[in-house]
Every structure is written in C-alpha cells, then in structure tokens.
Design a protein around this motif. Structure first.
Motif, PDB file in Angstrom:
ATOM      1  N   LEU A 100      -5.509  38.562  11.263  1.00 56.70           N
ATOM      2  CA  LEU A 100      -4.571  39.538  10.939  1.00 56.70           C
ATOM      3  C   LEU A 100      -3.582  38.446  12.859  1.00 56.70           C
ATOM      4  O   LEU A 100      -2.543  38.999  12.679  1.00 56.70           O
ATOM      5  CB  LEU A 100      -4.259  40.498  10.989  1.00 56.70           C
TER       6      LEU A 100
ATOM      7  N   ILE B 107     -12.723  42.829   9.076  1.00 63.72           N
ATOM      8  CA  ILE B 107     -10.863  42.458   8.950  1.00 63.72           C
ATOM      9  C   ILE B 107     -11.087  40.872  10.240  1.00 63.72           C
ATOM     10  O   ILE B 107     -11.292  41.488  11.645  1.00 63.72           O
ATOM     11  CB  ILE B 107      -9.976  43.043   9.359  1.00 63.72           C
TER      12      ILE B 107
ATOM     13  N   TYR C  79      -3.066  41.602   0.133  1.00 60.50           N
ATOM     14  CA  TYR C  79      -3.743  42.061   1.470  1.00 60.50           C
ATOM     15  C   TYR C  79      -4.583  43.636   1.292  1.00 60.50           C
ATOM     16  O   TYR C  79      -5.835  44.439   1.474  1.00 60.50           O
ATOM     17  CB  TYR C  79      -2.953  42.437   2.690  1.00 60.50           C
TER      18      TYR C  79
ATOM     19  N   LEU D   8      -2.359  45.012   9.325  1.00 54.25           N
ATOM     20  CA  LEU D   8      -2.519  45.462   7.831  1.00 54.25           C
ATOM     21  C   LEU D   8      -1.399  46.032   7.065  1.00 54.25           C
ATOM     22  O   LEU D   8      -1.153  45.824   6.321  1.00 54.25           O
ATOM     23  CB  LEU D   8      -3.873  45.512   7.405  1.00 54.25           C
TER      24      LEU D   8
END
Length: 684
Positions: free
Chosen positions: A243, A238, A331, A272
């Motif tokens: 994010l 990620i 996501y 997340l």
C-alpha cells in the motif's frame, strides 16, 4: 426535505411567539435540552433548503429570527411540510449502532428511547436485532452500569461496521442531519474534509462516485475520532509495501497533513479505504500495484463472451469501465471489506441468467485475488456487462438456452457439455447437471440434452455421451429441424437475395452473397464437417508400449505426473514446462479424475505441447490424490487442439468405465499386457 411533527410545532411556536425562551419551549413541549437542540438543527436545515436565514439562539436562551422568515412563513408558505415517516426496525438498528460507535457519553436505555422516540420495550427488542447484526462482524454488545452500552471486538471489524452503517444511514431520508445530530459532527468539519478529498481527486486524476464522495468525509471524521480516543486498529495482514507504494498512500498523507500523531497502521487503513472506494472515472487507473489485473479481467470477459455466445463491441471502453470497478473491488475482496453496496433482490429473468454466466466466467479474478468473489461484486460486474449489451442492442433473452443432464458422473458430464457446446456454438449452454441437480434447477432454459429419458416440459434431445462424427451430424440436423424447421445449408442464398432486394437497396450483391454463404454454412462447416479428411487417432496409437511406465509406487502426486510424462518429454512431444503446468493445475481441475483409480492430468496446449500424445503410468500401490481417491493409472494427455485427441479420449473413457479392465491393467505383469487391454478399446 421535510420536518417531523415536533420540529414543525416548535417552528410554528417561534414564528408566532418569537420572544419565547429555550426553557419555556422545553417545558411547553415536554422535551429535553438535547431533543430541543435536535429539532432546532432540523429547523435550520429546513430553512436553508428554502434559501431562508437560519434562526440564531443566544447564550441566554433567546431566539433571533430574520424578518424574511416571518414574511415567507406567514405568507405563501403557511403550511410547513411535515416528515411523518416512521423509522423502520432496520433504520433504528443502524441508528443505535451509530450511537454505540460514536457517542461521547455513556449510553443507557433512556438515550435510545429519547433519540428514537420509541418505548423501552421497542429499544430492548431493537438491541436484540443489533446483536444479530453485529454477529456478522464477530462483535458483541456489552452493558455495565459504569460504562453503559458498548460494542466490543476487534477494531478492524468495528471499522468495517462503521463504514457500512455510515453508508446505510446516508441513504435514509434526512440521513446527513441524523448523522450530524447523533455524532455532533459540524458542517464546517464536513466541508473541510470534502475539500481535502477533492484535492485527492485532482492528485489521483480520478473522480469518486457521488455516493462515495458524500460518505467519505463522515467516515474519515469518525475514524479519526476513534483513533484520538485510543481505539487503534489491530494488526492486520497487509504488507506495508503493498500500500505504501500506491498513489492513494500519498493522497492519505495529504488528507492527514495536519494530523501528526497518526500511526502507520492507521495511515495504511485509510489508504485501504481510498483504494476500496468506487470511482466514476480515472485517467490513470491501473498501476504496478496490481500487475496482472488487466489480463485477468480480459480473460474473464473472453470466457463470458464464449459462454453467452456474443461478441462485445467497443471492448476497450468496456474494459475501462470494468477496471474502474474491479480495481477497488480487488482490495475490498482481498481484505474482506465488501458489504457497503446493497443490491436489490428483485432481478429480471435475463439478469439472473447473465449473472449465472458471469459467475461461471469469474475464475481468472478468483485466481488473481486468492479469494472467492462475493455475490455483491459479481452482481455489479453483471450490471456493467448487461448495461453494455443493452447499449449495443444485444441480448441473451432470444438465444436458445440449453442444459446437459448426465447421470454418468462429473467427468463424462463435462465432456458431453463441451462437445455439445462445440456442436451448437449459437446456443447458450447454462450448466451440466446430475439428474438430482436437474430436478431442483432454478434457471430458465429451452432445451435439454441427456443420454437418458427425463420428465420435462421442455424439448428433450436424447444423445449419447460420446458422439462420432456422423452421430454429431444427425443430432445437429435433428435439433435444427425441431427448433427452426430447417437445416442451415438447405437455405437457397439466391432466393434470399431476391427477398432482400424487394425491401432494401443492395449496393454490392456479390459481396453480400459471399457473406451469406459464409454465415449460413459456418455452423456445419466448423462444428460437423471440420477435418473430414483427417483420420481419427485411436487410443493405442497414442499410448504406445514406449509411452507406458510401470512402477510399484511413488511418494507424491507430483512425482506421479513427472514419471508418467517422461516418455512424452523424451520424444519431444511436450516441453518440461508442460509438466510443471500440469502439477500446478491438478488441484484446480475437478475433472482430472475420470473414474475409480484413474486420472488424466493435462494443461493448456500453449503451455508446452508440440505434438498430440498420451502416456501412461501404472502403479501397483495407488497414490493418494485426495482423501476420497487413490490413483493407480495416471494418463498424461497432451492436446494440440480441441479435435485430434478426442477420439482416443472417448475410447479411454469407455475403458475407465470398466471395473474389470481397470483392475486387469492395475494387476498386469507386463507393459505388453497393459497395451493389449488398450488395443481392445481402440477399435472404431
């Protein structure tokens, strides 16, 4: 809620003998201290559900019971309902996993037998099922005398499992209390995290769904416990910026404001989790973190409308509903966190057909996310769209559903499918199939189009793969007479107006007459007689000698497209960006190869086509397209609409079916010789 048999007996004993001690209860009912504590918590939860004071227990093992409990239980409610339900194997599996993930002490078989109230043999059998369950997460159970039973594997997978099992347990009868008992989570702790999540809702201007609101406090508490025990997340792919720039990351910081030692990776994982959580409503749903989500969703919906032959009303409201689901799903799918939502298998026939059409339309989202869309996510999207259709009184159940069965290969089958869908826009065309696929086809359908006879109980229409204009007209007339007993333009509108006038007040007869004329004649006008005055363009008129290039070989497929397209670029029929679009598109189009050694790269008209055209590259030495295909003839197609190039394309398809003439073109000594072969297929 209700009490199990053991808890009911203990409550009856306390009410009839309030001076009894904990030790005496353990001895009388042959329970451990932990089992007694479990039953005691259940009793208090049950009392609270009846708006009665809880029973207190002193350090010395005595009980303090409020008088209202005696009055109520000895009066109007002498019989306390008992929870006699037995745990299923699946429920026991989920409970064992929760124990393995959250117990503070080493676990042995006796721990499982006590908690589940089953034999050791049953637990051993359940543990085998647990291992099967864990294999989907690439996790294993390990046992040692020193550490007892443990789950081993990557922490990211453990977290996925933890989130899923927490959700499953909360769906059980009395699930909250079971989780609290197994994990020793206190009510005050749950309430505190619930308040923090409610603040997040206000900060993000959204409302989480009720089930997610119930699940999240437990998930966050259990995640933080694992972090405190040193079970930190593995590195996972990620991007921090992906994010950290979201509102959810700021919300995570607010949830963890008094947890100072939480690593950045862990904060990203919790972010997340917030991003993947379904919401009920949101004022500011889409943000720059997913810039192309709206057009991708819109394109998906347009493809569905075309496939289902419907027009969705209040489209913007439906888009909002879809985006509320698709944003967290984005996501979940991208980081493989799907699987917490269970969809029932018992689906109606119409729902299965809708689901099939949704899956055929989901391509724009697949391209955006970069991963295939799991079945659970497409099912939920289908439920949203299906519910919207029901609300507007629309249904595909009454529409004619057709399939196309063609034994002549995927490219011919696809062309036939598209032609028939244009000819019958009011039908739902479910699939183009090979004969073998047809024999095992599961969906319900009404009619079959095929160039060959098939054994079927459904209505079969024999149709050539390539239809001329008159053949289209005759086929449409045949189908309409067979299905409806009429041809649309044979309806007398004046008679129809008279019939309507007998049963309703017509406020504007002239406008209604015009609308009916337009509606009744729309199919034939748009599908059969469109462009009657336009002359068909033959193949040799598009692939002229100036548009043919001869090479011995090229190094790459990209080069083959560029060389083949160059005459069209030079003549201004296409722009250079159309060439790039073809290069980007070729690996996504299974219909680009139309026969051995021959391919037709193309892209959408809006990507740089100025005028209809075709150009051909002949390679003596084929270029590898895939491991299965070597291409010698590359024909670039530039279409400005769905009509002008079709006649030439049909002629090209006939040429591609001749092995003799394909080989003549590949081995030709001159451009003129190649063009002569093309001319032989350019006769009406």
């Amino acid at each position: 809620m209700s009490l199990n048999d053991r808890s009911k007996k203990i409550l009856d004993e306390l009410v009839s003998n309030p001076s009894i001690t904990s030790t005496a209860l353990e001895k009388k009912y042959n329970v451990t201290r932990r089992q007694l504590g479990y039953s005691f918590n259940k009793i208090n939860d049950w009392l609270m559900s009846k708006n009665l004071p809880v029973i207190e227990r002193t350090r010395q093992g005595h009980f303090i019971i409020n008088q209202s409990v005696f009055t109520r239980l000895n009066g109007e409610e002498k019989s306390v309902p008992v929870d006699t339900s037995l745990l299923s194997e699946n429920q026991r599996v989920h409970l064992i996993i929760m124990m393995l993930l959250s117990y503070k002490e080493e676990l042995s078989l006796s721990h499982f037998t006590i908690e589940l109230d089953v034999s050791k043999n049953t637990v051993l059998s359940d543990l085998k099922q647990v291992q099967n369950y864990l294999s989907d997460y690439d996790l294993i159970i390990r046992y040692s005398r020193k550490s007892g039973y443990l789950i081993e594997g990557k922490e990211f997978q453990v977290r996925k499992l933890l989130i899923h099992v927490t959700y499953q347990l909360l769906q059980m009868n009395n699930g909250k209390n079971r989780i609290k008992e197994l994990t020793s989570i206190q009510r005050e702790n749950v309430n505190e995290f619930t308040k923090r999540i409610e603040k997040v809702e206000n900060k993000l201007n959204l409302k989480f769904t009720d089930e997610k609101m119930e699940t999240m406090p437990y998930v966050l508490i259990l995640l933080l416990r694992r972090i405190e025990k040193g079970n930190e997340i593995d590195s996972f792919s990620i991007e921090y910026e992906e994010l950290s720039d979201t509102k959810e990351y700021l919300a995570t910081e607010e949830i963890l404001y008094d947890f100072k030692e939480i690593p950045v990776a862990e904060r990203l994982f919790i972010t997340l989790h917030l991003l993947t959580t379904n919401v009920y409503s949101s004022e500011f749903l889409i943000e720059e973190s997913i810039p192309n989500l709206v057009p991708a969703t819109d394109n998906m919906l347009r493809l569905f409308e075309k496939s289902a032959c419907i027009y969705l009303q209040d489209r913007e409201l439906l888009m909002d509903k879809l985006l509320q689901h698709i944003k967290p799903a984005y996501y979940r799918i991208k980081y493989q966190l799907t699987g917490t939502v269970t969809i029932q298998d018992s689906l109606s026939k119409e729902f299965k057909e809708l689901h099939h059409l949704v899956k055929r339309s989901i391509g724009p989202l697949v391209d955006l996310i970069g991963n295939e869309i799991p079945e659970s996510e497409t099912t939920y999207i289908t439920m949203l769209i299906g519910g919207w259709m029901t609300r507007q009184g629309d249904s595909i159940d009454k529409k004619v559903k057709a399939i196309v069965v063609c034994p002549q290969g995927v490219s011919v089958s696809k062309l036939m499918f598209n032609e028939l869908r244009e000819l019958f826009p009011e039908f739902i065309f479910l699939d183009s199939l090979s004969v073998r696929e047809f024999l095992s086809y599961k969906l319900e359908y009404d009619i079959v189009f095929s160039p060959t006879f098939l054994e079927t109980e459904k209505t079969l229409f024999i149709s050539r793969a390539f239809l001329g204009r008159e053949e289209k007209y005759r086929l449409r007339k045949q189908v309409m007479l067979e299905l409806h007993g009429y041809i649309p333009n044979d309806i007398n509108v004046t008679h129809l107006i008279d019939i309507i006038n007998n049963y309703a007040v017509i406020e504007n007869k002239k406008a209604l007459t015009e609308e009916l004329h337009m509606y009744i004649n729309r199919d034939e006008a748009s599908s059969v007689k469109q462009d009657v005055d336009l002359k068909d363009i033959n193949l040799d008129e598009l692939i002229t000698q100036q548009n043919i290039t001869v090479r011995s070989s090229v190094k790459t497929w990209d080069e083959a497209i560029r060389v083949s397209a160059q005459p069209l670029v030079e003549s201004g029929k296409i722009n250079p960006e159309y060439v790039e679009a073809m290069i980007n598109q070729y690996d996504k189009d299974p219909y680009i190869v139309i026969g051995p050694n021959i391919a037709i790269p193309h892209a959408a008209p809006e990507e740089g086509v100025n005028e209809v055209g075709m150009s051909l590259l002949r390679l003596k030495e084929g270029i590898n397209f895939t491991a299965d295909y070597s291409i010698n003839l590359v024909i670039v197609i530039a279409a400005v609409d769905k009509q002008q190039h079709i006649h030439a394309l049909m002629q090209l398809m006939k040429l591609s079916g001749s092995e003799k003439d394909r080989n003549r073109m590949i081995n030709a000594d001159s451009i003129k010789e190649i063009h002569n072969i093309i001319q032989s297929y350019s006769i009406d």
